[in-house]
Design a protein around this motif. Structure first.
Motif, short mmCIF file in Angstrom:
data_model
loop_
_atom_site.label_atom_id
_atom_site.label_comp_id
_atom_site.label_asym_id
_atom_site.label_seq_id
_atom_site.Cartn_x
_atom_site.Cartn_y
_atom_site.Cartn_z
N ARG A 146 0.85 -1.19 0.00
CA ARG A 146 0.00 0.00 0.00
C ARG A 146 0.88 1.24 0.00
N PRO A 147 0.52 2.33 -0.70
CA PRO A 147 -0.72 2.42 -1.49
C PRO A 147 -0.59 1.69 -2.82
N LEU A 148 -1.74 1.28 -3.37
CA LEU A 148 -1.76 0.67 -4.69
C LEU A 148 -1.59 1.76 -5.74
N SER A 149 -1.02 1.39 -6.86
CA SER A 149 -0.83 2.35 -7.94
C SER A 149 -2.14 2.57 -8.68
N GLU A 150 -2.21 3.64 -9.43
CA GLU A 150 -3.40 3.91 -10.24
C GLU A 150 -3.63 2.78 -11.23
N GLY A 151 -2.53 2.23 -11.79
CA GLY A 151 -2.66 1.12 -12.72
C GLY A 151 -3.24 -0.12 -12.08
N GLN A 152 -2.83 -0.40 -10.84
CA GLN A 152 -3.38 -1.56 -10.13
C GLN A 152 -4.87 -1.39 -9.86
N LEU A 153 -5.26 -0.20 -9.42
CA LEU A 153 -6.66 0.05 -9.13
C LEU A 153 -7.52 -0.05 -10.39
N GLU A 154 -7.00 0.49 -11.48
CA GLU A 154 -7.75 0.41 -12.74
C GLU A 154 -7.90 -1.04 -13.17
N TYR A 155 -6.84 -1.82 -13.02
CA TYR A 155 -6.88 -3.24 -13.36
C TYR A 155 -7.94 -3.96 -12.51
N ALA A 156 -7.93 -3.70 -11.21
CA ALA A 156 -8.84 -4.38 -10.29
C ALA A 156 -10.30 -4.01 -10.58
#
Length: 289
Positions: A146-156
């Motif tokens: 944490r924190p998650l990256s913007e790319g990770q959040l978009e993927y999820a």
């Protein structure tokens, strides 16, 4: 990705918002992110649920109790949509003792319909005409950090966005082809899956590249090292390759070390691994002599 299309749930008020949305939904899309690469037992890192209004991203690592999801997942009137959801179900059952009813899995449905390529990106493009990018690198990223990256959040979040529309397309085709009963049976079998801990492959040491080049004594040493590594990985909940690689096991099996100093000087293991495991390795190798 629009900011209002998802919500990071990290407070009681946000949990209430998610619950209100699920209460008004006829179906929900479900996905998880977990780390199965770095751990002996998969570590659940995110739970994503898309309800009527948006996707809710729940962080099981931030102390929020996800037990409130139990009645929704068990409710036979509320449809749960997943894609290749077997492991999601197994891990959620393991960690929260959830029960699942009324499931529709888009990967299994596409397979029944004869689709050759079953990745979510392929199925979404085929049935919805939308191109989405799904990479192995992102899938295998360190989801527990944490924190998650913007790319990770978009993927999820993206994993849940298209599941409801995909369900409608696939369900219609199952109906047209008279395959609904066949699909329903498959989905019911999925709800019955359960998590099982990894078990030792008693012949796994023989699959290590270079095994056939060893003497009989060295093969016995490799066997003991292989079993020690499995036990250590289970004990520490670390992936086996992070304990020792196959090639490190193979190299260790070729020598006879009398001390940590000799092991260190052999330059097979790092200083860190020698300090961590040297004593245990010495005992394991001595037992194989």
């Amino acid at each position: 990705m629009k900011a209002d299309s998802w919500l990071w749930v990290d407070s009681a008020s946000k949990v209430r918002e998610a619950v209100e949305d699920m209460d008004q939904s006829l179906l929900i899309a479900l996905d998880t992110e977990y780390d199965s690469l770095h751990y002996f037992r998969e570590k659940l890192c995110l739970v994503q649920i898309r309800a009527a209004k948006r996707t809710y991203v729940f962080d099981p690592l931030n102390g929020i109790d996800l037990a409130f999801l139990r009645p929704y997942l068990a409710d036979p009137r509320l449809l749960k949509i997943t894609h290749a959801g077997d492991n999601d179900i197994r891990i959620l059952k393991r960690d929260y003792n959830f029960e699942f009813n009324n499931l529709f899995d888009t990967q299994r449905a596409a397979h029944i319909l004869g689709c050759r390529y079953l990745a979510l990106s392929h199925i979404v493009e085929r049935y919805l005409g939308v191109e989405i990018e799904k990479t192995k690198k992102m899938q295998r990223s360190k989801w527990e950090l944490r924190p998650l990256s913007e790319g990770q959040l978009e993927y999820a979040v993206q994993d849940t966005v298209y599941l409801a529309d995909l369900y409608r397309q696939l369900d219609e085709r199952l109906c047209q082809r008279g395959m609904k009963d066949q699909a329903r049976k498959v989905f019911e079998e999925m709800t019955a899956v359960s998590w099982r801990e990894k078990t030792l492959d008693s012949l796994g040491h023989r699959k290590i590249k270079g095994y056939d080049t060893l003497t009989r004594d060295q093969q016995e040493r490799l066997k003991r090292l292989y079993r020690w590594r499995f036990k250590k990985a289970k004990q520490t909940n670390r992936a086996m390759f992070l304990i020792l690689s196959d090639q490190e096991l193979l190299s260790l099996s070729k020598g006879k070390w009398q001390s940590d100093e000799e092991l260190q000087s052999a330059n097979i293991l790092s200083s860190e691994k020698t300090n961590l495991y040297g004593c245990e390795l010495g005992k394991t190798l001595s037992a194989a002599c």
